[in-house]
Scaffold this active site. Structure first.
Site, PDB file in Angstrom:
ATOM      1  N   CYS A  41       0.583  -1.149  -0.018  1.00 27.60           N
ATOM      2  CA  CYS A  41      -0.033   0.017  -0.075  1.00 27.60           C
ATOM      3  C   CYS A  41       0.951   1.324  -0.335  1.00 27.60           C
ATOM      4  O   CYS A  41       1.797   1.360   0.818  1.00 27.60           O
ATOM      5  CB  CYS A  41      -0.824   0.180   1.271  1.00 27.60           C
ATOM      6  SG  CYS A  41      -1.997   1.403   1.362  1.00 27.60           S
ATOM      7  N   HIS A  66      -9.246  -3.878  -1.593  1.00 25.02           N
ATOM      8  CA  HIS A  66      -8.226  -3.164  -0.966  1.00 25.02           C
ATOM      9  C   HIS A  66      -8.427  -1.687  -0.955  1.00 25.02           C
ATOM     10  O   HIS A  66      -8.568  -1.217   0.040  1.00 25.02           O
ATOM     11  CB  HIS A  66      -6.870  -3.374  -1.614  1.00 25.02           C
ATOM     12  CG  HIS A  66      -5.606  -2.362  -0.883  1.00 25.02           C
ATOM     13  ND1 HIS A  66      -4.584  -3.423  -0.490  1.00 25.02           N
ATOM     14  CD2 HIS A  66      -5.509  -1.186  -0.781  1.00 25.02           C
ATOM     15  CE1 HIS A  66      -3.800  -2.085   0.036  1.00 25.02           C
ATOM     16  NE2 HIS A  66      -4.332  -0.963  -0.126  1.00 25.02           N
ATOM     17  N   GLU A  67      -9.019  -1.242  -1.726  1.00 23.21           N
ATOM     18  CA  GLU A  67      -9.407   0.109  -2.067  1.00 23.21           C
ATOM     19  C   GLU A  67     -10.751   0.755  -1.450  1.00 23.21           C
ATOM     20  O   GLU A  67     -10.707   1.526  -0.806  1.00 23.21           O
ATOM     21  CB  GLU A  67      -9.215   0.737  -3.631  1.00 23.21           C
ATOM     22  CG  GLU A  67      -8.006   0.608  -4.633  1.00 23.21           C
ATOM     23  CD  GLU A  67      -6.859   1.240  -3.736  1.00 23.21           C
ATOM     24  OE1 GLU A  67      -6.993   2.282  -2.972  1.00 23.21           O
ATOM     25  OE2 GLU A  67      -5.821   0.685  -3.751  1.00 23.21           O
TER      26      GLU A  67
END
Ligand SMILES: [Zn+2]
Length: 191
Positions: A101, A143-144
């Site tokens: 990330c 994830h986002e």
């Protein structure tokens, strides 16, 4: 409002910054301001070599993220998808891969997520879309999407993995608490 011509590189917030823990708010106005922000968010994602970037990672609490899952492949041309007010409608199966990330620089760990998802979102003009994704693409979206709810990938890893990276996380966090926006490069040099 007129859109400025030059895209801006937005400073990226890192682990420890409270904005990464906030549940972001739905977008209500699909205006030039939103489109300018989306353009800057997209530009920043490419500049930082990411395949996804969420609004709170650059200091905005709007439910917006951008992805380009093909970007890391060679000879790929930019094909960003900006998702506003996205919803993950359903998920199936299991897919595990090593994630990283931009807000947690220098740290990579395996995360288990759905292998297949159905989702919906609005584009920056307020038009609704639905889609489905599998494997890597599904992981990037999940994830986002997590970012918009204040969740980071390190929240989803095993306790043992977390223990292994704790010192690195603390190092990143101490810098965030000083209110500085640390660039990935600095951490790469210090590692
Ligand atoms: Zn992230």
């Amino acid at each position: 409002m007129k859109i400025n011509n030059e895209p801006k590189l937005l400073p990226v917030r890192v682990y420890g910054d409270v904005i990464l823990r906030i549940k972001s708010l739905p977008v209500k106005e699909f205006d030039d301001k939103l489109r300018e922000f989306a353009r800057d968010l997209t530009y920043t994602m490419y500049q930082r070599d990411g395949v996804g970037l969420a609004a709170n990672q650059v200091g905005s609490t709007q439910r917006v993220f951008v992805i380009d899952t093909l970007w890391s492949r060679e000879d790929s041309v930019p094909n960003p998808i900006v998702m506003v007010n996205p919803v993950i409608l359903s998920g199936e199966g299991e897919y595990e891969m090593e994630e990283g990330c931009i807000s947690v620089p220098g740290i990579f760990a395996k995360v288990k997520r759905y292998n297949y998802i159905k989702y919906s979102y609005f584009d920056t003009y307020g038009i609704s879309h639905e889609g489905e994704a599998e494997g890597y693409d599904a992981v990037v979206i999940q994830h986002e999407y997590d970012h918009l709810d204040g969740i980071l990938f390190v929240d989803r890893i095993s306790k043992l993995s977390l223990l292994k990276i704790k010192r690195k996380l603390n190092a990143i966090m101490s810098t965030a608490e000083n209110g500085q926006n640390i660039r990935t490069e600095i951490f790469k040099v210090n590692e």
